[in-house]
Design an enzyme around this catalytic site. Structure first.
Site, PDB file in Angstrom:
ATOM      1  N   GLY A  24      21.772  48.557   3.452  1.00 36.19           N
ATOM      2  CA  GLY A  24      22.442  48.912   4.704  1.00 36.19           C
ATOM      3  C   GLY A  24      23.108  50.274   4.606  1.00 36.19           C
TER       4      GLY A  24
ATOM      5  N   ASP B 109      30.809  46.247   1.678  1.00 35.83           N
ATOM      6  CA  ASP B 109      31.284  44.937   1.213  1.00 35.83           C
ATOM      7  C   ASP B 109      32.153  45.044  -0.046  1.00 35.83           C
ATOM      8  OD1 ASP B 109      29.551  44.215   3.219  1.00 35.83           O
ATOM      9  OD2 ASP B 109      27.997  43.442   1.889  1.00 35.83           O
TER      10      ASP B 109
ATOM     11  N   MET C  39      32.809  42.330   8.830  1.00 43.23           N
ATOM     12  CA  MET C  39      31.666  42.152   7.924  1.00 43.23           C
ATOM     13  C   MET C  39      32.131  41.916   6.488  1.00 43.23           C
ATOM     14  SD  MET C  39      28.666  44.756   9.071  1.00 43.23           S
ATOM     15  CE  MET C  39      27.458  44.263  10.295  1.00 43.23           C
TER      16      MET C  39
ATOM     17  N   GLU D 240      32.997  37.464   8.028  1.00 40.36           N
ATOM     18  CA  GLU D 240      31.785  36.879   8.628  1.00 40.36           C
ATOM     19  C   GLU D 240      31.173  35.741   7.808  1.00 40.36           C
ATOM     20  OE1 GLU D 240      28.741  39.885   8.822  1.00 40.36           O
ATOM     21  OE2 GLU D 240      28.792  40.264   6.670  1.00 40.36           O
TER      22      GLU D 240
ATOM     23  N   GLN E 277      31.602  49.101  11.858  1.00 39.88           N
ATOM     24  CA  GLN E 277      32.247  49.334  10.551  1.00 39.88           C
ATOM     25  C   GLN E 277      31.403  50.199   9.631  1.00 39.88           C
ATOM     26  OE1 GLN E 277      33.978  45.097   9.373  1.00 39.88           O
ATOM     27  NE2 GLN E 277      32.386  45.002  10.928  1.00 39.88           N
TER      28      GLN E 277
HETATM   29  O1  F6P Z   1      25.874  44.665   3.198  1.00 36.40           O
HETATM   30  C1  F6P Z   1      26.352  45.420   4.259  1.00 36.40           C
HETATM   31  C2  F6P Z   1      26.342  44.626   5.539  1.00 36.40           C
HETATM   32  O2  F6P Z   1      26.881  45.417   6.562  1.00 36.40           O
HETATM   33  C3  F6P Z   1      27.053  43.284   5.456  1.00 36.40           C
HETATM   34  O3  F6P Z   1      28.456  43.422   5.528  1.00 36.40           O
HETATM   35  C4  F6P Z   1      26.435  42.557   6.607  1.00 36.40           C
HETATM   36  O4  F6P Z   1      26.489  41.160   6.420  1.00 36.40           O
HETATM   37  C5  F6P Z   1      25.014  43.045   6.596  1.00 36.40           C
HETATM   38  O5  F6P Z   1      25.011  44.283   5.903  1.00 36.40           O
HETATM   39  C6  F6P Z   1      24.401  43.238   7.955  1.00 36.40           C
HETATM   40  O6  F6P Z   1      23.060  43.548   7.795  1.00 36.40           O
HETATM   41  P1  F6P Z   1      22.133  44.061   8.976  1.00 36.40           P
HETATM   42  O7  F6P Z   1      22.386  45.539   9.117  1.00 36.40           O
HETATM   43  O8  F6P Z   1      20.768  43.760   8.525  1.00 36.40           O
HETATM   44  O9  F6P Z   1      22.544  43.321  10.223  1.00 36.40           O
END
Ligand code: F6P
Length: 361
Positions: free
Chosen positions: A13, A141, A183, A236, A281
């Site tokens: 991400g 995270d 998140m 989350e 975020q």
């Molecule tokens: O690992 C980073 C993060 O933003 C997490 O906090 C979140 O659960 C996930 O990626 C969201 O992923 P995506 O961008 O695939 O929705």
């Protein structure tokens, strides 16, 4: 020393600070007369033929990169080359294609910027293909081990804290309980830090099991004390009472805030509203802290390449830039320490985690 040609990619991400770290690598490598090749879309760029990659020039070293959210290289958080999802539904091991892509680009080393999942995949590729690899930790995270902080985390906390700053006056104006879902995938770091910095009354994180009666009692005491509103921060990855994760779409977390708010309304009669902060975020300008961290880690990554010290992840340790074996960082997954200093701080401020320790206090 001979001039080197190093590849750089962002994986997993996106988050704030990725362009700042790319810039730092380009500047530090440039000072040594090296060429930096930016690989597009993470390992997918190495799988493509020809590989999707360009030499990074002056624009990548520009000061504007420091301020820019996202990653100019692009990234992906699905597409593990060892278990690659094909359009026809098959899953293939395409790791050899990625390794071949690295060779086709004539690279001497690879700098991979990613979270624990991405770093594990990159390390496996590096070992299989003999790729000299240096890792740089990034994730909002903040759950990568052996570094105090990862790129993107501080910005995510700043954004979430600003959200609480904005929610508090409207909560007070309407006598509401405001629930903010943040998140953090499986770790509660963002929720914990935001809850303290933003003056939350309740913080729910996956590392500390909660009970609704405890939270209801805490909210009742706040009301009896004469305050007409409350702020609740929920990570989350917090589970429902039955131990079920709340997910949306493809499998990402999302929705536990609504579940918590409904239960609180039922149990306390409070009027609740929910804000799910989501990808807000991850985007936007990095904070000064993330820019500094990204710069320090980027420069040190280039130093490791120069010294021929590979299979290591740069890290922020005790006010210093250091480095650790990538494997150790992956093995030391860093959830919130429920007995640690930050949780103690929150408890000391009277913040409720929804557990029994709170009622005893
Ligand atoms: O690992 C980073 C993060 O933003 C997490 O906090 C979140 O659960 C996930 O990626 C969201 O992923 P995506 O961008 O695939 O929705």
């Amino acid at each position: 020393m001979t001039a080197k040609r190093i590849g750089i990619l962002t994986s997993g991400g996106d988050c704030a600070g990725l362009n700042a770290v790319i810039r730092a690598v380009v500047l530090a490598a440039g000072r040594r007369g090296w060429t930096v090749v930016g690989i597009r879309q993470g390992t997918r760029g190495l799988m493509a033929r020809p590989p999707m990659a360009d030499t990074l020039g002056a624009e990548a070293a520009d000061t504007g990169m420091m301020r820019m959210g996202g990653t100019v290289l692009g990234t992906t958080n699905h597409g593990d080359p060892f278990d690659f999802p094909m359009p026809d539904g098959r899953r293939l091991d395409r790791s050899d294609e990625v390794i071949e892509g690295f060779r086709l680009l004539g690279l001497d080393a690879l700098i991979g910027i990613g979270g624990d999942g991405s770093l594990a995949i990159l390390r496996r590729l590096a070992r299989q293909g003999g790729i000299p690899l240096v890792g740089i930790p990034k994730t909002i995270d903040n759950d990568i081990g052996l570094t105090e902080t990862a790129i993107g985390y501080q910005t995510a906390v700043a954004v979430a804290t600003e959200a609480l700053d904005r929610l508090q006056p409207t909560a007070a104006s309407h006598s509401r309980v405001m629930v903010l879902e943040v998140m953090g995938r499986d770790a509660g770091h963002i929720a914990l830090a935001t809850g303290i910095a933003g003056g939350a009354d309740v913080i729910l994180i996956p590392e500390i099991p909660y009970d609704f009666p405890v939270i209801a009692e805490h909210l009742r005491r706040i009301q009896e004390g004469g305050r007409n509103f409350a702020l609740v921060v929920v990570a989350e990855a917090v589970l429902t009472e039955e131990g079920r994760p709340v997910r949306q779409g493809r499998g990402s977390y999302g929705g536990i805030g609504h579940y918590v708010a409904e239960r609180l309304t039922r149990d306390t009669g409070a009027e609740t509203r929910v804000t799910v902060l989501g990808h807000v975020q991850r985007g936007g300008q990095p904070t000064a802290g993330d820019r500094l961290l990204a710069s320090a880690l980027g420069v040190h990554a280039v130093e490791l390449v120069a010294e021929g010290r590979f299979d290591r992840m740069v890290a922020w340790i005790n006010r210093q830039v250091g480095d650790v074996p990538i494997q150790h960082a992956i093995e030391h997954y860093q959830a919130v320490d429920s007995e640690g200093a930050i949780v103690k701080t929150a408890r000391g401020l009277g913040i409720c985690f929804g557990d029994r320790q709170e009622t005893a206090a």
